[in-house]
Design an enzyme around this catalytic site. Structure first.
Site, short mmCIF file in Angstrom:
data_model
loop_
_atom_site.label_atom_id
_atom_site.label_comp_id
_atom_site.label_asym_id
_atom_site.label_seq_id
_atom_site.Cartn_x
_atom_site.Cartn_y
_atom_site.Cartn_z
N THR A 1 -27.44 12.18 -6.93
CA THR A 1 -26.30 12.79 -6.26
C THR A 1 -26.63 13.31 -4.86
O THR A 1 -25.81 13.23 -3.95
CB THR A 1 -25.79 13.97 -7.12
OG1 THR A 1 -25.37 13.45 -8.37
CG2 THR A 1 -24.63 14.70 -6.49
N ASP B 1 -29.16 5.70 -9.60
CA ASP B 1 -28.71 6.82 -10.42
C ASP B 1 -29.86 7.04 -11.40
O ASP B 1 -30.39 6.08 -11.97
CB ASP B 1 -27.43 6.42 -11.16
CG ASP B 1 -26.83 7.57 -11.95
OD1 ASP B 1 -25.67 7.92 -11.68
OD2 ASP B 1 -27.51 8.09 -12.86
N SER B 2 -30.26 8.28 -11.62
CA SER B 2 -31.47 8.50 -12.41
C SER B 2 -31.31 8.13 -13.88
O SER B 2 -32.29 8.08 -14.63
CB SER B 2 -31.97 9.94 -12.27
OG SER B 2 -31.22 10.82 -13.06
N THR C 1 -30.40 14.41 -11.23
CA THR C 1 -30.73 15.48 -12.18
C THR C 1 -30.79 15.01 -13.63
O THR C 1 -31.45 15.62 -14.46
CB THR C 1 -29.71 16.63 -12.07
OG1 THR C 1 -28.41 16.11 -12.31
CG2 THR C 1 -29.76 17.32 -10.73
N ASP C 2 -30.07 13.90 -13.94
CA ASP C 2 -29.94 13.52 -15.35
C ASP C 2 -31.29 13.33 -16.06
O ASP C 2 -31.45 13.73 -17.20
CB ASP C 2 -29.11 12.23 -15.48
CG ASP C 2 -27.64 12.49 -15.19
OD1 ASP C 2 -27.25 13.67 -15.11
OD2 ASP C 2 -26.88 11.51 -15.05
N GLN D 1 -35.02 21.26 -32.82
CA GLN D 1 -33.73 21.10 -32.14
C GLN D 1 -33.42 22.33 -31.30
O GLN D 1 -32.53 22.30 -30.45
CB GLN D 1 -32.61 20.90 -33.17
CG GLN D 1 -32.73 19.60 -33.92
CD GLN D 1 -31.73 19.47 -35.05
OE1 GLN D 1 -30.76 20.23 -35.15
NE2 GLN D 1 -31.95 18.50 -35.92
N CYS D 2 -34.12 23.45 -31.58
CA CYS D 2 -33.88 24.68 -30.81
C CYS D 2 -34.46 24.53 -29.41
O CYS D 2 -35.50 23.90 -29.21
CB CYS D 2 -34.54 25.88 -31.48
SG CYS D 2 -33.88 26.23 -33.11
N1 ASP Z 1 -26.06 10.80 -12.42
C1 ASP Z 1 -26.76 11.47 -11.35
C2 ASP Z 1 -28.25 11.09 -11.47
O1 ASP Z 1 -28.93 11.61 -12.30
C3 ASP Z 1 -26.59 12.94 -11.46
C4 ASP Z 1 -27.34 13.73 -10.41
O2 ASP Z 1 -27.95 13.22 -9.50
O3 ASP Z 1 -27.30 14.94 -10.51
O4 ASP Z 1 -28.69 10.27 -10.70
#
Ligand code: ASP
Length: 334
Positions: free
Chosen positions: A13, A58-59, A90-91, A271-272
């Site tokens: 992003t 995209d990650s 971030t993903d 899972q916690c």
């Molecule tokens: N879908 C995006 C990614 O992980 C989300 C992000 O960048 O925050 O590339």
């Protein structure tokens, strides 16, 4: 002399541009946006060079091959820069941070991975603050390990997990305090590694391995697990209840025991979000231990997956694989 920081822009992003179909990565757009932001050229900022990867991804599309590419890229510039920033979606950022932490041994320079929830070019972006701080910290408060910076905190990368899909505090480090907080001052929150390694940097290999995760739930049919374990798996991560408990279903436990006797590494992760596995706490956990399941301790699932990829890529004898898995290699395990 100003420090020199290398920025590897892999996608995500942070550098995306609005389009009719939503945000999309566009080559050159991030570099151009930064060039028009005077804050990045403030006297207190380091010099930096940006390398945009081709293609920007995209990650969600990250793979061990891409971790290997990032590692080789950093290795080839290791002597020319004082620190390294990886811009990433971030993903899967915590998976990449964990993987890079195992790939690099004897790091004597900082590697900080960051990104944002809103692109840098947008009014309410969090990218500006994340990238400015990551650059500033890499230059003025370097920590020689793979870190993740987000929303004013610098974390140990292999301790993080994405907790919030659309909030600015997207990452947490549930079982290890953040390393630094970027408040009025840059404040230390954890004991930081002081010694700079004298050994040469080593870049370890990491390759795709046949592993799987199974999230336990009440009523899980043991045959589903049995079928999964019949596939050519090298390791299975079981996401268990609480401190590492599973239903005392004899057929399910026998299936696990048979698989572990066949050499499949079965790892118990909770899972916690917070806390550690303790298979001695309850009979339901003890039964897993008896079936040959090994503990993931307080590691995040991301760190467990990256550690399995890393260790399985080193062609170790089975017993050594288990010993290394249960040892703290890069600060990932308490
Ligand atoms: N879908 C995006 C990614 O992980 C989300 C992000 O960048 O925050 O590339």
């Amino acid at each position: 002399m100003k420090k020199r920081i290398y920025i590897a822009y892999t996608g995500g992003t942070i550098g995306m541009k609005p389009s009719q179909s939503g945000f999309v990565p566009v080559p050159g757009y991030l570099t151009e946006t930064i060039a028009n932001m005077p804050d990045f050229y403030h006297d207190d900022m380091p010099e930096f060079e940006i390398n945009e990867y081709m293609p920007l991804i995209d990650s969600a599309n990250v793979s061990p091959q891409i971790w290997h590419t990032i590692a080789l890229d950093i290795q080839s510039r290791y002597d020319d820069f004082d620190g390294f920033i990886v811009l990433h979606g971030t993903d899967t950022m915590s998976y990449t941070a964990s993987a890079l932490s195992f790939i690099f041994e004897h790091l004597s320079k900082p590697i900080i991975i960051t990104g944002s929830q809103i692109p840098l070019s947008q009014l309410r972006t969090d990218a500006r603050i994340n990238l400015l701080n990551a650059l500033y910290i890499a230059a003025h408060h370097p920590i020689n390990e793979v870190c993740l910076f987000f929303n004013n905190y610098l974390f140990r990368g292999n301790r993080t997990t994405k907790q919030y899909a659309d909030g600015f505090d997207a990452f947490v480090s549930p079982n290890y305090a953040p390393l630094l907080e970027a408040g009025i001052e840059i404040k230390k929150l954890s004991k930081l590694p002081v010694a700079v390694p004298t050994e040469e940097l080593v870049v370890r290999s990491i390759e795709v391995q046949s592993i799987a995760i199974l999230h336990l739930f009440p009523g899980l049919n043991w045959q589903v697990l049995d079928n999964l374990l019949k596939s050519p798996l090298k390791a299975l991560v079981l996401l268990t209840y609480g401190v590492g408990n599973a239903q005392q279903d004899k057929q399910l436990l026998d299936t696990l025991k048979r698989a572990s006797e066949r050499g499949i590494l079965i790892v118990n992760c909770s899972q916690c979000l917070k806390g550690a596995v303790n298979m001695q706490g309850y009979a339901t956990g003890h039964a897993l231990n008896e079936a040959g399941v090994i503990s993931g301790g307080d590691m995040t699932t991301e760190a467990v997956i990256a550690k399995l990829y890393y260790l399985l890529s080193q062609s170790l004898p089975h017993q050594e694989l288990i010993e290394f898995f249960q040892s703290d290699l890069r600060g990932e395990l308490g």
